[in-house]
Design an enzyme around this catalytic site. Sequence first.
Site, PDB file in Angstrom:
ATOM      1  N   HIS A 115     -60.530   4.168  -4.308  1.00 30.64           N
ATOM      2  CA  HIS A 115     -59.893   2.829  -4.871  1.00 30.64           C
ATOM      3  C   HIS A 115     -58.616   3.254  -5.847  1.00 30.64           C
ATOM      4  CE1 HIS A 115     -63.951   0.544  -4.432  1.00 30.64           C
ATOM      5  NE2 HIS A 115     -63.257   0.724  -3.112  1.00 30.64           N
ATOM      6  N   CYS A 144     -36.380  -0.089 -11.497  1.00 31.46           N
ATOM      7  CA  CYS A 144     -35.460  -1.447 -10.630  1.00 31.46           C
ATOM      8  C   CYS A 144     -35.677  -2.749 -11.274  1.00 31.46           C
ATOM      9  CB  CYS A 144     -35.925  -1.315  -9.229  1.00 31.46           C
ATOM     10  SG  CYS A 144     -38.006  -2.190  -8.947  1.00 31.46           S
TER      11      CYS A 144
END
Length: 242
Positions: A115, A144
């Site tokens: 996970h 970004c």
Amino acid sequence: MDIVPLQPADYQSIVFFTGAGMSAESGIPTYRGKGGIWTKYHWEQVACEEAFRRDPEKVLTFHRERRLEVAACRPNSGHRIIAALEQQHPRVTVVTQNIDGLHGLAGSGRVIELHGSLWRLRCPRDGQRLEIKPGNDYPDRCECGAWLRPDIVWFGDNLDQDVINLAMESLAECDLFVSVGTSGTVWPAAGLPQIARRNGAYSLEINPEASENSRLYDQAYRAPATQVLPRLFPSVTGPVRA
Ligand code: OAD
């Protein structure tokens, strides 16, 4: 409770399949049951892609809190026995649903994190990953400009195919499968005990309570991990306690 000690040398490949109960005695709450994380929070609001898109700050705050909680906890003797066993045996693999990193911190080297990890971030826009360390600060946003999400598998997300493949490889060769502290309710992880059984592994469950998968195991020990593991592997308890 009678616990029959195992001789690790009798097995070629040992897989520990762990869930939140493995870390419970380190002080990290489980997800379900009394005091469980999903009894206090709605996963629909903090642990799925839709929630992140709707309210990224709320989701990131929830995960910041989880990291603070985990950073205050240490691996327990169960984690350490599993890590020490890897030093003594040629093939020990941990396949964990846990995102806390405690197996690695205890010294386990072959850990497959089904996970993902609380200690890694991922940019949903450009796919960049960023490893983070307990105690160190980290950004909320990627260079970004996009929000960085925890690199974990939320409800509704797919597991990473490379990670699944690694887990399947370890199950294919395993002849001893030890499940520790999982309710067996979250798929596809919940299917692993069945696969181990089909492959002919001798399988044990360590869990104070019966789980969804209990009928699949050859042997069940209904007690906490730190009480069972030292008695199951007495040959590794010496260095662990030192
Ligand atoms: P759960 O919270 O569903 O189950 C924890 C299990 O640990 C229960 O069956 C308890 O009886 C058992 N347990 C509690 N204390 C224990 C102890 N000291 N020793 C051994 N067992 C003990 O946790 P998971 O099965 O790990 O997903 O949950 C699966 C997934 O659901 C998690 O990986 C998480 C969650 O949503 C993600 O993080 C993506």
